[in-house]
Design a protein around this motif. Sequence first.
Motif, PDB file in Angstrom:
ATOM      1  N   UNK A  88       0.818  -1.218   0.000  1.00  0.00           N
ATOM      2  CA  UNK A  88       0.000   0.000   0.000  1.00  0.00           C
ATOM      3  C   UNK A  88       0.850   1.265   0.000  1.00  0.00           C
ATOM      4  N   UNK A  89       2.024   1.200   0.647  1.00  0.00           N
ATOM      5  CA  UNK A  89       2.854   2.394   0.786  1.00  0.00           C
ATOM      6  C   UNK A  89       3.448   2.864  -0.545  1.00  0.00           C
ATOM      7  N   UNK A  90       3.610   1.942  -1.501  1.00  0.00           N
ATOM      8  CA  UNK A  90       4.359   2.251  -2.717  1.00  0.00           C
ATOM      9  C   UNK A  90       3.739   3.389  -3.522  1.00  0.00           C
ATOM     10  N   UNK A  91       2.415   3.514  -3.482  1.00  0.00           N
ATOM     11  CA  UNK A  91       1.755   4.593  -4.233  1.00  0.00           C
ATOM     12  C   UNK A  91       0.936   5.497  -3.320  1.00  0.00           C
ATOM     13  N   UNK A  92       1.258   5.518  -2.036  1.00  0.00           N
ATOM     14  CA  UNK A  92       0.470   6.307  -1.079  1.00  0.00           C
ATOM     15  C   UNK A  92       0.743   7.804  -1.185  1.00  0.00           C
ATOM     16  N   UNK A  93       1.828   8.200  -1.851  1.00  0.00           N
ATOM     17  CA  UNK A  93       2.172   9.607  -2.093  1.00  0.00           C
ATOM     18  C   UNK A  93       2.641  10.347  -0.841  1.00  0.00           C
ATOM     19  N   UNK A  94       2.133   9.957   0.332  1.00  0.00           N
ATOM     20  CA  UNK A  94       2.485  10.642   1.573  1.00  0.00           C
ATOM     21  C   UNK A  94       2.673   9.617   2.683  1.00  0.00           C
ATOM     22  N   UNK A  95       3.165  10.069   3.807  1.00  0.00           N
ATOM     23  CA  UNK A  95       3.303   9.205   4.976  1.00  0.00           C
ATOM     24  C   UNK A  95       1.926   8.680   5.383  1.00  0.00           C
ATOM     25  N   UNK A  96       1.857   7.406   5.721  1.00  0.00           N
ATOM     26  CA  UNK A  96       0.589   6.764   6.068  1.00  0.00           C
ATOM     27  C   UNK A  96       0.635   6.286   7.509  1.00  0.00           C
ATOM     28  N   UNK A  97      -0.376   6.657   8.289  1.00  0.00           N
ATOM     29  CA  UNK A  97      -0.455   6.274   9.696  1.00  0.00           C
ATOM     30  C   UNK A  97      -1.717   5.464   9.956  1.00  0.00           C
ATOM     31  N   UNK A  98      -1.595   4.496  10.884  1.00  0.00           N
ATOM     32  CA  UNK A  98      -2.699   3.595  11.229  1.00  0.00           C
ATOM     33  C   UNK A  98      -3.282   3.911  12.609  1.00  0.00           C
ATOM     34  N   UNK A  99      -2.884   5.025  13.185  1.00  0.00           N
ATOM     35  CA  UNK A  99      -3.286   5.346  14.557  1.00  0.00           C
ATOM     36  C   UNK A  99      -4.746   5.760  14.683  1.00  0.00           C
ATOM     37  N   UNK A 100      -5.412   6.086  13.562  1.00  0.00           N
ATOM     38  CA  UNK A 100      -6.792   6.557  13.613  1.00  0.00           C
ATOM     39  C   UNK A 100      -7.800   5.520  13.110  1.00  0.00           C
ATOM     40  N   UNK A 101      -7.373   4.256  13.032  1.00  0.00           N
ATOM     41  CA  UNK A 101      -8.288   3.203  12.564  1.00  0.00           C
ATOM     42  C   UNK A 101      -9.424   3.016  13.570  1.00  0.00           C
ATOM     43  N   UNK A 102     -10.650   3.132  13.099  1.00  0.00           N
ATOM     44  CA  UNK A 102     -11.830   2.991  13.964  1.00  0.00           C
ATOM     45  C   UNK A 102     -12.620   1.725  13.689  1.00  0.00           C
ATOM     46  N   UNK A 103     -12.341   1.046  12.557  1.00  0.00           N
ATOM     47  CA  UNK A 103     -13.098  -0.160  12.217  1.00  0.00           C
ATOM     48  C   UNK A 103     -12.223  -1.108  11.410  1.00  0.00           C
ATOM     49  N   UNK A 104     -12.421  -2.403  11.650  1.00  0.00           N
ATOM     50  CA  UNK A 104     -11.730  -3.460  10.913  1.00  0.00           C
ATOM     51  C   UNK A 104     -12.783  -4.406  10.354  1.00  0.00           C
ATOM     52  N   UNK A 105     -12.684  -4.703   9.075  1.00  0.00           N
ATOM     53  CA  UNK A 105     -13.635  -5.603   8.414  1.00  0.00           C
ATOM     54  C   UNK A 105     -12.862  -6.796   7.867  1.00  0.00           C
ATOM     55  N   UNK A 106     -13.256  -7.993   8.262  1.00  0.00           N
ATOM     56  CA  UNK A 106     -12.608  -9.228   7.820  1.00  0.00           C
ATOM     57  C   UNK A 106     -13.516  -9.979   6.854  1.00  0.00           C
ATOM     58  N   UNK A 107     -12.931 -10.569   5.849  1.00  0.00           N
ATOM     59  CA  UNK A 107     -13.720 -11.383   4.925  1.00  0.00           C
ATOM     60  C   UNK A 107     -14.010 -12.747   5.550  1.00  0.00           C
ATOM     61  N   UNK A 108     -14.957 -13.445   4.964  1.00  0.00           N
ATOM     62  CA  UNK A 108     -15.296 -14.792   5.431  1.00  0.00           C
ATOM     63  C   UNK A 108     -14.083 -15.711   5.357  1.00  0.00           C
TER      64      UNK A 108
END
Length: 385
Positions: A88-108
């Motif tokens: 995901x980072x390769x084309x993110x253009x900017x620094x990416x942070x995961x500190x504000x994640x409010x929801x996680x969705x998992x597939x079956x």
Amino acid sequence: MNRWMSMSCLVMGCLILLTGCWDSKEVQSINFITAIGIDYQDNQYIAYAQLIDFSSIAKQEGPTSREGSQIWIGQGKGSTLSMAMNNLYETAQQQTLWTHVKAIVLSKNALNGRLEDIFNTLLHSGQLRYTPWIYATEQNIPEVLSASALLNQSAQTIELFEPMRLYKQHSGFEPIRLHQLLDGLREPAAVVLLPSVTNKNQTWYNGDEAPSLIRMDGFYVISNGKSQGKVAGADADGTRYVNYDHVYQYPLYVHGSDGKTPDLTLMLHNPKTRMKVRKRGDGVTFDLITSVKSTIIEDHGTFRSPRVMEQEAGKQIEAQIRNTFEKNKSRKIDSFGLVEHLYRHNLALWKEEVYQRTNPLERLKLGKVEVHIDILNASTYKYSK
């Protein structure tokens, strides 16, 4: 000389103060991930990351526009989850942070033996907290993460991020946070009810269009790090009385003789169930005693007294409990958490009847089911004799 010394000290002091700001970045220069999705297909992890335009959440008088609430979904792939996330980072253009994640969705697919690996990777980063809401889905994850909000409100207000507001009004399927799932994964017999979400909407329309909206449509029963299966619709009704942590309010439609039109509608509050275990020659029998408080929402005068109302409602809840148990047992799904109850309260019996069995529910049976309903506002109504 003193003058030059004073000037030098002043300049040095200013430089020291400025050094603390050189590495700072504006909010718009950082990608804050607000939700993540994880799938597993063809021996590869697929990591999805949701970005929301934070300029659309700035304080303003009215709701935001659709253009201002633009959602971006990133997708990374890899043979391990960390490889997929790094992709995901390769084309993110900017620094990416995961500190504000409010929801996680998992597939079956991610639920089947992948949970421990997934959360070992996510939590080792040190950025993800233990408090995001967590869900599973059968739907396409990017579509779930791209769901709309009513009245063009901010995407941060949808049920995916704030499920408790709706759950307190309509306790259909109980939301849980990440730490609750992790606690269950670490216990050998624990059962976790992981809510399922969908983006299918056939209720709310914007003109002729039915926008994609989040709703819970059931739950997956997770035990020993794997999914036993999904429970939805009427098959989930009995679990609400037996194995939910808290039910704020949920309607019960009590049917009369025709079985079609409800003669009475009760709003149920805070059901509690006690279990009693009896050892029998052919297995273990569970007796359930359920207590429910309720209020009358709609009464068509079919039942002559509050006592009759309580009896009829009790019969219907008992039927729901029994039907849920039998249907889920046939699918090897322990939505009531009977195995966990045995493990915690009678370890010797658990080892004798359940431990290391291919089907832990095989020797478990439902015995007596007593339901006690207390209608709190019955005294405000008048009944004919």
